[in-house]
Every structure is written in structure tokens, then in C-alpha cells.
Scaffold this motif. Structure first.
Motif, PDB file in Angstrom:
ATOM      1  N   PHE B  34       0.837  -1.208   0.000  1.00 59.26           N
ATOM      2  CA  PHE B  34       0.000   0.000   0.000  1.00 59.26           C
ATOM      3  C   PHE B  34       0.869   1.254   0.000  1.00 59.26           C
ATOM      4  O   PHE B  34       0.640   2.202  -0.746  1.00 59.26           O
ATOM      5  N   ARG B  35       1.897   1.245   0.840  1.00 58.51           N
ATOM      6  CA  ARG B  35       2.735   2.452   0.936  1.00 58.51           C
ATOM      7  C   ARG B  35       3.625   2.636  -0.285  1.00 58.51           C
ATOM      8  O   ARG B  35       4.236   3.684  -0.452  1.00 58.51           O
ATOM      9  N   MET B  36       3.720   1.616  -1.126  1.00 58.79           N
ATOM     10  CA  MET B  36       4.416   1.809  -2.402  1.00 58.79           C
ATOM     11  C   MET B  36       3.435   2.295  -3.459  1.00 58.79           C
ATOM     12  O   MET B  36       3.753   2.328  -4.661  1.00 58.79           O
ATOM     13  N   GLY B  37       2.233   2.650  -3.022  1.00 59.24           N
ATOM     14  CA  GLY B  37       1.262   3.262  -3.925  1.00 59.24           C
ATOM     15  C   GLY B  37       0.551   2.291  -4.845  1.00 59.24           C
ATOM     16  O   GLY B  37      -0.034   2.680  -5.854  1.00 59.24           O
ATOM     17  N   ILE B  38       0.566   0.994  -4.459  1.00 57.25           N
ATOM     18  CA  ILE B  38      -0.064  -0.018  -5.317  1.00 57.25           C
ATOM     19  C   ILE B  38      -1.342  -0.516  -4.642  1.00 57.25           C
ATOM     20  O   ILE B  38      -1.315  -0.885  -3.468  1.00 57.25           O
ATOM     21  N   PRO B  39      -2.443  -0.567  -5.356  1.00 57.59           N
ATOM     22  CA  PRO B  39      -3.678  -1.081  -4.749  1.00 57.59           C
ATOM     23  C   PRO B  39      -3.502  -2.530  -4.295  1.00 57.59           C
ATOM     24  O   PRO B  39      -2.876  -3.335  -4.987  1.00 57.59           O
ATOM     25  N   MET B  40      -4.046  -2.836  -3.149  1.00 53.93           N
ATOM     26  CA  MET B  40      -3.984  -4.211  -2.661  1.00 53.93           C
ATOM     27  C   MET B  40      -5.197  -4.469  -1.778  1.00 53.93           C
ATOM     28  O   MET B  40      -5.829  -3.546  -1.278  1.00 53.93           O
ATOM     29  N   THR B  41      -5.499  -5.734  -1.617  1.00 52.62           N
ATOM     30  CA  THR B  41      -6.587  -6.101  -0.718  1.00 52.62           C
ATOM     31  C   THR B  41      -6.137  -7.317   0.071  1.00 52.62           C
ATOM     32  O   THR B  41      -5.405  -8.153  -0.442  1.00 52.62           O
ATOM     33  N   ALA B  42      -6.541  -7.386   1.322  1.00 51.14           N
ATOM     34  CA  ALA B  42      -6.062  -8.462   2.188  1.00 51.14           C
ATOM     35  C   ALA B  42      -7.246  -9.181   2.824  1.00 51.14           C
ATOM     36  O   ALA B  42      -8.207  -8.551   3.243  1.00 51.14           O
ATOM     37  N   LYS B  43      -7.171 -10.494   2.848  1.00 48.91           N
ATOM     38  CA  LYS B  43      -8.248 -11.277   3.474  1.00 48.91           C
ATOM     39  C   LYS B  43      -7.658 -12.204   4.520  1.00 48.91           C
ATOM     40  O   LYS B  43      -6.700 -12.911   4.268  1.00 48.91           O
ATOM     41  N   ASN B  44      -8.311 -12.196   5.661  1.00 45.56           N
ATOM     42  CA  ASN B  44      -7.974 -13.110   6.730  1.00 45.56           C
ATOM     43  C   ASN B  44      -8.866 -14.322   6.600  1.00 45.56           C
ATOM     44  O   ASN B  44     -10.084 -14.181   6.559  1.00 45.56           O
ATOM     45  N   ILE B  45      -8.299 -15.486   6.548  1.00 43.46           N
ATOM     46  CA  ILE B  45      -9.135 -16.691   6.488  1.00 43.46           C
ATOM     47  C   ILE B  45      -8.800 -17.458   7.749  1.00 43.46           C
ATOM     48  O   ILE B  45      -7.768 -18.106   7.834  1.00 43.46           O
ATOM     49  N   PHE B  46      -9.650 -17.302   8.749  1.00 41.73           N
ATOM     50  CA  PHE B  46      -9.269 -17.784  10.075  1.00 41.73           C
ATOM     51  C   PHE B  46     -10.290 -18.757  10.641  1.00 41.73           C
ATOM     52  O   PHE B  46     -11.450 -18.752  10.241  1.00 41.73           O
ATOM     53  N   PRO B  47      -9.849 -19.619  11.569  1.00 41.63           N
ATOM     54  CA  PRO B  47     -10.757 -20.608  12.141  1.00 41.63           C
ATOM     55  C   PRO B  47     -11.529 -20.035  13.324  1.00 41.63           C
ATOM     56  O   PRO B  47     -11.154 -18.999  13.874  1.00 41.63           O
ATOM     57  N   SER B  48     -12.601 -20.706  13.697  1.00 36.48           N
ATOM     58  CA  SER B  48     -13.351 -20.309  14.879  1.00 36.48           C
ATOM     59  C   SER B  48     -12.701 -20.981  16.082  1.00 36.48           C
ATOM     60  O   SER B  48     -13.197 -21.957  16.629  1.00 36.48           O
ATOM     61  N   ASN B  49     -11.567 -20.469  16.468  1.00 37.35           N
ATOM     62  CA  ASN B  49     -10.729 -21.131  17.454  1.00 37.35           C
ATOM     63  C   ASN B  49      -9.690 -20.119  17.930  1.00 37.35           C
ATOM     64  O   ASN B  49      -9.390 -19.166  17.236  1.00 37.35           O
TER      65      ASN B  49
END
Ligand SMILES: Cc1ncc(C[n+]2csc(CCOP(=O)(O)OP(=O)(O)O)c2C)c(N)n1
Ligand code: SF4
Ligand SMILES: [Mg+2]
Lengths: 350, 609
Positions: B34-49
């Protein structure tokens, strides 16, 4: 149908300190059965508020569902009322109180509304020491759904149809004591001399005040063998003390022998006078109250009066440290941090 | 083998064990992009634990600004032996598999068509640190450094992020930089770098921020002047109320007295949470709660009361995977029907559907205005993807000239004026003909304006009535109010100045990212042009019906099994169901552009035959 009472006012009706007559504290005509205990309790509420010179619009009255929960319509017509859903009055009262700590909150519930469907909310309102008066109009049955046993019906109590209740009854007073309630009382709809000063003291209390009022259902639970009938209650009642309520600033004139009487000064400067006390009895002693209650139960007595009070109680707002002003009075200037602050917040996400 | 190549177009997936502190390292990686000026998106795929189960974090880098999830992993950074088999399998041919080679990789995990890059993370840590916890935490920084070297991420940017992250514990800056640099050095000494697949500085993110929707909603509630919140913990909504509490503690506490201009109570359950919201709103404070599906189910009875007794309320439903307890840590848009028609009897509710964090903020502010204007619950429908994942978003905006709309509330003066005109206050009188009556707050006037709020049938003066005709009149007025709502809710968004096709698509919420990308894919790769509309609210504005009217076929894209939004369209607008074609995803992962493109292309192919 609900009937509006004809507003005929006798010019000579006495007015209280805030300029209201007693009729100003009444509601619409009750549609409950003639002789229902609940109506007498409404009468005591009217009398207490009138005598205390409470401005009616400073009261918010709330209830759940049941014959008992209908009563807020039958008193304090100049107060806003909220007839919520079955068993959920405590949460609505909590929210209302959170919004404006300056009003007087008067909640009315039934034994079904409180001890069954609403048990969770009742318990948690106590736990948070919500500043309110919570009256349970306790008839040991579900009046509005035609007389089924409620959770406060005593084991062995006989219903109108002749069936015997096989389950233990829940004693709301004992439970409230155990939960740490800061004002706990029991009374009887038919005993105005006790109930009126109790209501006044409860309204003066800072925190959760429970009055469990035995209030016979003449239609479904007033038969021989019922432990919530007028006759049974009258025969088994055991008052802890005679009770008097002395408003703030009024000088205490009656004096009793020390040892048999106690004055408890309440949050707003008023006090309750208890006299002809049982020996060694002090309503500020929770442990003593619990054992006295157990003893009464063992002896088949219905203990009434002010069972316990903590005059130094701190209410929900003090516990969570909310602003002294009612939150509902705060405006944009108080609440909205503005675009400048938002620009700074945005920067934290870059 | 042909290695994957390209600039600013890649997906990196991290396979971690939850509870090992990987989240902050992964986040630093994403923020570097992001700070290099490039669009990005982040997803957390986490357990119910809480601890010990696999968790993934996926970063998509997209020069084109596509912010949806993309199928296929280009680079897998795997530090979790538990999930290694499936992690190896998920790498695209020609992609890269980064792992800890302190121990040799078992031959089961070797694929011919994948590049293996071993980094002795544990080995380096053993050498650098003596404390076990440090070894664990700094291991994560080593892979951040390795990735930086491989992808050509500017090291000064990473160092800046580390410095910001540990602003409050400056002692930790140096060892974190050291660990990161150890990763860089190892790559430089042992591998060709950077890879053909890499990043390059751009100027494409403008003034954007990276924030999750729950935080944006929480800040929105502060700005909207919410003073009361009752809530009960449930994933994925918990962090919303926590954000509200955090920013209230920061912005609403008197420094001298320590007293707060807010009251937040953790309720005993969601019924109580909503009861508190009702009581407070009835009493003139702005109050809200946030929950997810199971909580919304519990709130049904109260929602009906709020609708019928006409009490403002704001509720955020951060939807998760259902039915029942379902997939608490996965995303869906499957509470739409429940929310729209919550509670028995003829009951309907206004929904606002934001699709990005900045809109979460705006819609929260709008929700409080609308709740008081319309005197009814406003349900803000987000989902786990929006609520808990960090999104590249326009900054949050507030106009200082904006005033709260407190709706139709009579003051004491109004009540006196009313009676001077010989009129009586009626809580449910339709004075203005828009279906919205006037209310009064408790304690307004010593003798005027009181009324009895009830969920039983009532007349215009809030008196109990068993007169069915009167009750029907009240229901009809509520319908009128519903029609008024259509005019004042946020408008849908159209993506073309005028319609260009006889095919349209409708989507909403977090589906938007993937849908917009799918439009490009369909045009570029399939030669298909569609008109697009993003819905933002329920009930529907007239332009929604007009959009559907103007097209022969409409694809309705949503993240649930039963096409619930489509049902709302059919039910409320009496659309011929045949015209509305379902494109659905309900596996708990955010829908992808490919899935939408394929769904649409397949359907169009089929009807051609
Ligand atoms: C959710 C729900 N379940 C059941 C009812 C039916 N119901 C109405 S009043 C009542 C019992 C009331 O008993 P109580 O609170 O003791 O009041 P009383 O009528 O005895 O004064 C019941 C079960 C209801 N209104 N709502
Ligand atoms: S049914 Fe019982 S509780 Fe209800 S009004 Fe009649 S007497 Fe009172
Ligand atoms: Mg009862």
C-alpha cells in the motif's frame, strides 16, 4: 376497551408541593377484574407519588406483558409509559435509564413476566444496580393467560381446578438478596400502610429497588388451598417492622426506644423509620436478612417489610462512569469530534 | 516450467498457525504494498478457534485496482506443517512455494511445476535469539524480509512500517528490523532476486486508507452521536462495538473528571441488547447495537415491537456463514430475508447495505438520521468480509456543517402551541401526510404530550383498541411511511451514464469488488457488455424498478444459496422471476470475479444454443 376517566376536578382538591392533586397521578380506568390485587398496588403507587410531590412527567413507567403489566396505563397518566414485550422490561428500562439518568424509573412486572420468561433480564438488572423501582405484582399464576401456575407458586399450592403444584416456588426476595440487590422488600397489595412508605423509600433509593408485592388474582388463584389467596396471605403474613417514610428536610418527630427502632437515611436525604423491630434486626445487614428469610420460610411465614437496604449503593451510571448530564441532552458539539479529528484518524490508517 | 512473471499483479497467501503472532507481520507486508502506492486487498481466512488451528492471510496486489479476491495463489508462504499438503496443492503452476528449510521438505510436498524457495527461518532465529517467544515472533519478520527481497519491496518502506508499528515500544524496532534484514540477506545470498513476479512503486492509491468495516462503523457511530450501546459478543460483529468503545474512550472522556459521554453495556444476550437500544432511543438518545445472524434471530420479537410502536433503533448485522451457528468465521450475505421481514405479523425493516469501509462510516451516520426521521429500526447489513478484513478505501469524510436529523419530535413549546390551537397531541396521527407521526420524549412537559407506548393494537392516540378497522388504518399508514422511506434512503449506484445493453446486473455489498472486475473480464475476454447497478438500500428506490424494466435479463449476484436479494426484488417489485438470473456463491469465501464471469457467460452461452 380502555376508558378515559372524566376529568372532573373539584376546585378544593388539595394540591401537593408541586401543585398537583391526587387525581393528576391517576391513569385511565382499569380493565382488570374487580378485586384484583394489582389495582390496589396501582392505588398505592398513585398515593406514594402524590404524597412525595413527584412531578408526574419526571417518571417513566415501564412494564412487560400480563395483567400486572397493564397497570402502568392505570396510574400516572402524565408520565410516559412503555408497555414492552413479555419478560423484557428490564432491558428497556436499562436503555431508558442509560439515556437519561435524571428521571425516575418505575417498572411493573408480574411473577410470570419476571420469574419465568424474564428471569435473565431481571437478574442482570439487579447485577448492574440499575437505578429503578421494580415492582413484581406477584399472584403465583399467569393471570392473563387464564391461571396457569407460575414459577413463584409454592410447592403444594392448590390451583382453582384442584391440581397441586409439584415444583418448588422461586422466592424473588431471597434471590435478589443473593444477587446483591441494594433494596429488597416484600409487601402485600392489601396492606397500604406498609406498601406506600415502601414505595416511597424505594423511589428514594439510589440503585435497584425490588418490591415483591403479593397481589392475589381473584379470578384464578384465590381459592382454598392456594398460598397466594387473600385469606392465606393475611393469615401468614409476618411484618419485619412498622415502617414510616420521612421526606427530606422534615424533622423526625416520633422517637422510639433504641434497640427496637432504626432510621436509615436514603440517598436523597429522606429516611425510612423502622420500629417495633425484631430484636437484633438491622435492615442493613444482608446476611441477617438472608437467614431471617430462611427462618420465616421454615416456619411457614410470609415475611414482609423492608428486608434489606444499602443506603450507600452506587448505581449503574456511577459504576460505568458516565457523564453527570443526561446523555440524551448532549448535542453535536458534545458528541461529534468533527472533520479535523477525522483527518487525523484517517492518517492512522495509511 | 514457465515461471509466473509480471508486475503488480499477484496473490500471496500466508499459511500460519493462529495464535502465533503472524497477523501483525502479514499486515506489515500488505501495508508495504500500500505504501508503495499499489492497490492491494487483504483477506484473513481464520478458524473459529483461539489457538493452534490453521489460518491463512491472502494479499492480492492489483495495479488495475481490483479489490476482490482472485482465485489461484502465485506465492505461498507456508509456515504451518498442518496445512502444507493443501497449501502446496493450491499454488498455481509456475508459482512459488516459500517454506522453512531448517528441516528438509518431505517428498510428498514436492511438485514438479512449482518453484521452492527454502529459508531457514527457525535456524536463523535460533542463531539470533535466545528467548523462545522471540524466536517465534521474529520468525515472522524473517519471512517479511525474504518476501521483500524476492518481490523487490522497498526496504525503507518496510522499516518505516516497523517503526510505526512499534511507536509505543521503541525498544522493539531495532530487533524487528534486524530480523527482517536477516530474511533479506538470506535471499540475497542464496537466490536470484527479485523474482520475475514482483512489485514496483506506483502512485495509484491517492488519499486512500486501509481499514476494516467494523472500525469504520464504530467511528461512524461516534460521529453520528450515538451515546448508548448495548451488545453481546459474537463474531464477526464484536470488533465493531469494541471500536466504538475505543474511539469513545479517546474522544468522549472528560479529561478532568474521567466521566464519559457514552454508556456502553455488555448485555446478557441479544434480546437485552436490543431492548436497551429501544429503551434509550425511546428516551431520546441515539443508541445502537451490532450482532450477527444468531443474534438477529433472537432480536426478532423486539424488532416487531420497534416497527409497530415506531421507535428508532440502529442495528448492524455483520453477516457470517449460516444456517444456525454455521461458519462463524466465514462470510455470507444470507441474513437478508430475516432482516427485511424480522418478526411476526406484517413487519418490514429498512436495510442499508454499504459495500466498503468509507460507506460503512457514511451509512452509520445516515442510519441514525433515518432511524429518527422514520421512527423505525434501520438495519445496516455488512458481512464478515467487510467487517473484519482490511480494505483499501476512500478516507472517512465528515462535513462539519452536517447537523443530526432528530426527526419529528415535539418540544414543550410545540405542545403548548398545539393546545393553543385547540389541537390534541396524537402520537400516531399522520399530521404531514407522509406516514410519519410526531413523537414526544419522556419528561418533555408536565401536563402534555405523555402517551403509552405499546405493542398492542392502538389508535392514533396510542390508546389500546380492538377495533380491527382502526388497526388496519395504522398498518396502512405504516405502508405509507414505507413508501416515504424509499424516497430518502441512499440511492443505488449505476455504473453507466445511460444503459448500453439489454442485459443488466445487480449486486450489493462486498460483491461489488468482484462484480466490477467481472464486468471488465466479460467485456475484454467474452465481448459481453452489461449495465450494472449496485443496490444500497431496502425498500427499493423507483430507479431500481426502472433499471430492471429497461433490461431483458438481469443477473442478480449475491453470496447466499437461496438468492435472497432476488426474492426481495420479486416480492417488493412484482418482477417476473424468469427475468432475474441467479449468480450465487455461498462457500464462505468472498465471491470472485471469475465466479461471476463464469456464471454469466455460461448462462448466456446456454440460452444461445
Ligand atoms: C413471548 C410471549 N409468550 C407468551 C405470551 C403470553 N402471555 C401473556 S401474559 C403471560 C403471563 C403473564 O403472567 P404474569 O406475568 O404473572 O402476569 P399476571 O397476568 O399474572 O399479572 C403470558 C404467558 C406472550 N405475551 N408473549
Ligand atoms: S385475571 Fe387475575 S390477575 Fe388478571 S385481572 Fe383478573 S384477577 Fe387480576
Ligand atoms: Mg402473575
Amino acid at each position: 376497551m380502555t376508558y378515559i376517566k372524566p376529568k372532573f376536578r373539584h376546585p378544593d382538591l388539595p394540591k401537593n408541593a408541586v401543585g398537583f392533586t391526587k387525581t393528576d397521578y391517576e391513569g385511565v380506568i382499569s380493565t382488570l377484574c374487580a378485586g384484583c390485587g394489582h389495582d390496589s398496588i396501582s392505588g398505592s403507587i398513585v398515593q406514594a407519588c402524590y404524597e412525595m410531590s413527584i412531578e408526574p412527567h419526571r417518571v417513566a413507567k415501564l412494564s412487560g406483558i400480563g395483567c400486572s403489566s397493564k397497570t402502568p396505563n392505570y396510574f400516572l397518566n402524565n408520565s410516559h409509559g412503555f408497555n414492552s414485550v413479555h419478560g423484557r422490561m428490564p432491558s428497556v428500562a436499562t436503555g431508558a435509564n442509560m439515556a437519561n439518568r435524571d428521571l425516575i424509573y418505575l417498572g411493573v412486572s408480574g411473577d410470570g413476566d419476571t420469574a419465568s420468561i424474564g428471569m435473565g433480564q431481571f437478574v442482570h438488572a439487579i447485577r448492574r444496580n440499575l437505578n429503578m423501582l421494580y415492582i413484581v405484582m406477584n399472584n403465583g399464576c399467569y393471570g392473563l393467560t387464564k391461571g396457569q401456575d407460575s414459577a413463584t407458586a409454592d410447592a403444594g399450592s392448590v390451583s382453582k381446578s384442584g391440581s397441586v403444584n409439584p415444583f418448588e416456588g422461586i422466592d424473588l426476595v431471597g434471590m435478589a438478596l443473593e444477587l446483591g440487590a441494594t433494596f429488597v422488600a416484600r409487601s402485600f397489595s392489601g396492606d397500604k400502610t406498609q406498601l406506600v412508605p415502601l414505595i416511597k423509600a424505594a423511589l428514594s433509593h439510589n440503585g435497584f429497588a425490588l418490591i415483591d408485592v403479593l397481589s392475589p388474582c381473584v379470578t384464578f388463584n384465590n381459592n382454598v388451598g392456594s398460598t397466594k389467596s387473600y385469606d392465606y396471605v393475611r393469615d401468614h403474613i409476618e411484618a419485619l417492622a412498622e415502617i414510616g417514610y420521612v421526606p427530606e428536610k422534615e424533622e423526625i418527630t416520633v422517637s422510639y426506644d433504641s434497640g427496637s427502632s432504626v432510621d436509615v437515611e436514603l440517598h436523597d436525604g429522606s429516611s425510612v423509620q423502622l420500629h417495633k423491630l425484631a430484636e437484633g434486626w438491622d435492615p442493613r445487614d444482608r446476611q441477617a436478612a438472608m437467614s431471617r428469610l430462611q427462618q420465616a420460610k421454615a416456619e411457614g411465614e410470609i415475611l414482609t417489610g423492608l428486608v434489606y437496604v444499602d443506603p450507600d449503593s452506587k448505581d449503574l451510571h456511577e459504576i460505568i462512569k458516565s457523564d453527570k448530564r443526561p446523555l440524551n441532552s448532549l448535542k453535536e458539539e458534545d458528541l461529534c469530534p468533527g472533520a479535523g479529528v477525522l483527518a487525523m484518524i484517517n492518517d492512522e490508517f495509511r | 516450467m514457465r515461471n509466473l512473471t509480471g508486475v503488480n499483479d499477484l496473490v500471496v497467501r500466508f499459511a500460519n498457525v493462529n495464535g502465533t503472532g503472524s497477523a501483525s507481520a502479514n499486515n506489515m507486508f500488505a501495508m508495504s504494498i500500500f505504501r508503495m502506492g499499489i492497490p492491494m486487498t487483504a483477506k484473513n481466512i481464520f478458524p473459529s478457534n483461539i489457538q493452534g488451528l490453521p489460518t491463512w492471510y491472502e494479499v492480492r496486489v492489483s495495479e488495475k485496482g481490483y479489490l476482490g479476491r482472485r482465485e489461484g495463489v502465485d506465492i505461498m508462504l507456508c509456515v504451518n506443517p498442518q496445512s502444507m499438503k493443501q497449501d502446496v496443492a493450491s499454488v498455481k503452476p509456475g508459482g512459488y512455494f516459500l517454506y522453512d528449510n531448517t528441516k528438509n521438505l518431505h517428498k510428498d510436498f514436492i511438485r514438479e511445476d512449482v518453484n521452492y524457495i527454502g529459508i531457514p527461518m527457525i535456524g536463523i532465529c535460533m542463531r539470533l535469539y535466545s528467548d523462545a517467544r522471540q524466536r517465534q515472533l521474529f520468525k515472522n519478520m524473517i519471512y517479511v524480509g525474504a518476501l521483500a527481497a524476492l518481490l523487490d519491496i522497498e526496504l525503507e518502506v518496510v522499516k518505516g512500517i516497523i517503526a510505526d508499528e512499534f511507536k509505543k515500544k521503541p525498544k522493539l524496532i531495532e530487533p524487528n528490523v534486524q530480523a527482517m534484514m536477516a530474511g533479506v540477506t538470506y535471499i540475497k545470498e542464496n537466490y536470484e532476486h527479485p523474482l520475475g513476479l514482483r512489485v514496483e512503486r506506483r502512485d495509484l492509491v491517492g488519499d486512500a486508507i486501509v481499514i476494516d468495516g467494523n472500525t469504520a462503523c464504530g467511528i461512524g457511530a461516534v460521529y453520528a452521536g450515538a451515546t448508548v450501546a448495548g451488545w453481546y459478543p459474537i463474531t464477526p460483529s464484536t470488533s465493531l462495538v469494541e471500536a466504538f468503545a475505543k474511539y469513545s474512550n479517546r474522544l468522549r472522556v472528560d479529561p478532568e473528571t474521567g466521566l464519559k459521554k457514552v454508556a456502553i453495556v455488555q448485555a446478557e444476550d441479544e434480546l437485552a441488547a436490543f431492548g436497551m437500544v429501544l429503551g434509550a432511543n425511546w428516551n431520546g438518545a441515539r443508541a445502537f447495537t451490532a450482532t450477527s445472524g444468531p443474534g438477529l434471530s433472537l432480536m426478532n420479537e423486539f424488532l416487531g415491537l420497534a416497527y409497530f410502536a415506531e421507535i428508532p433503533a440502529v442495528l448492524v448485522d455483520v453477516q457470517r456463514g449460516g444456517p444456525s451457528t454455521g461458519m462463524p468465521t466465514r462470510t455470507q450475505q444470507s441474513d437478508l430475508l430475516l432482516a427485511a421481514y424480522a418478526s411476526h405479523g406484517d413487519t418490514k425493516h429498512v436495510l442499508l447495505i454499504p459495500s466498503n469501509p468509507s460507506e460503512c462510516f457514511d451509512f452509520m451516520a445516515d442510519a441514525f438520521d433515518l432511524a429518527e426521521r422514520l421512527q423505525t429500526p434501520i438495519i445496516v447489513m455488512t458481512d464478515l468480509d467487510l467487517g473484519m478484513n482490511e480494505h483499501l478505501s476512500a478516507p472517512l469524510k465528515w462535513d462539519d456543517a452536517r447537523r443530526y436529523d432528530r426527526g419529528k419530535v415535539y418540544t414543550a413549546e410545540d405542545l403548548d402551541a398545539l393546545s393553543a390551537m385547540g389541537k390534541q397531541f396524537g402520537r400516531y396521527l399522520d399530521v404531514d401526510g407522509d406516514g410519519i407521526p410526531y413523537r414526544t420524549l419522556p419528561a418533555t412537559h408536565p401536563t402534555k404530550g405523555s402517551f403509552f407506548t405499546r405493542g398492542t393494537s392502538h389508535d392514533e392516540y396510542a390508546r389500546y383498541t380492538e377495533d380491527g378497522v382502526k388497526n388496519a388504518q395504522v398498518l396502512d399508514r405504516l405502508t405509507k411511511k414505507w413508501d416515504t422511506a424509499k424516497e430518502i434512503l441512499p440511492l443505488p449506484e449505476f455504473y453507466q451514464a445511460q444503459n448500453e445493453s439489454n442485459i443488466g446486473m445487480i449486486f450489493f455489498g462486498t460483491t461489488t469488488y468482484a462484480a466490477l472486475e467481472a464486468i471488465d473480464l466479460l467485456k475484454q475476454e467474452e465481448g459481453i457488455t452489461l449495465d450494472a447497478m449496485r443496490a444500497t438500500a431496502f425498500p427499493f428506490h423507483a430507479s431500481v424498478e426502472a433499471f430492471i424494466e429497461a433490461h431483458d435479463q438481469i443477473f442478480v449476484i449475491e453470496q447466499n444459496r437461496d438468492a435472497q436479494f432476488r426474492t426481495l426484488l420479486i416480492n417488493e417489485l412484482e418482477i417476473n422471476p424468469k427475468k432475474l438470473i441467479k449468480v450465487l456463491n455461498y462457500d464462505g469465501m468472498p465471491i470472485t470475479a471469475d465466479a461471476i464471469r463464469n456464471g454469466i457467460a455460461k448462462h448466456l452461452e446456454a440460452i444461445k444454443l
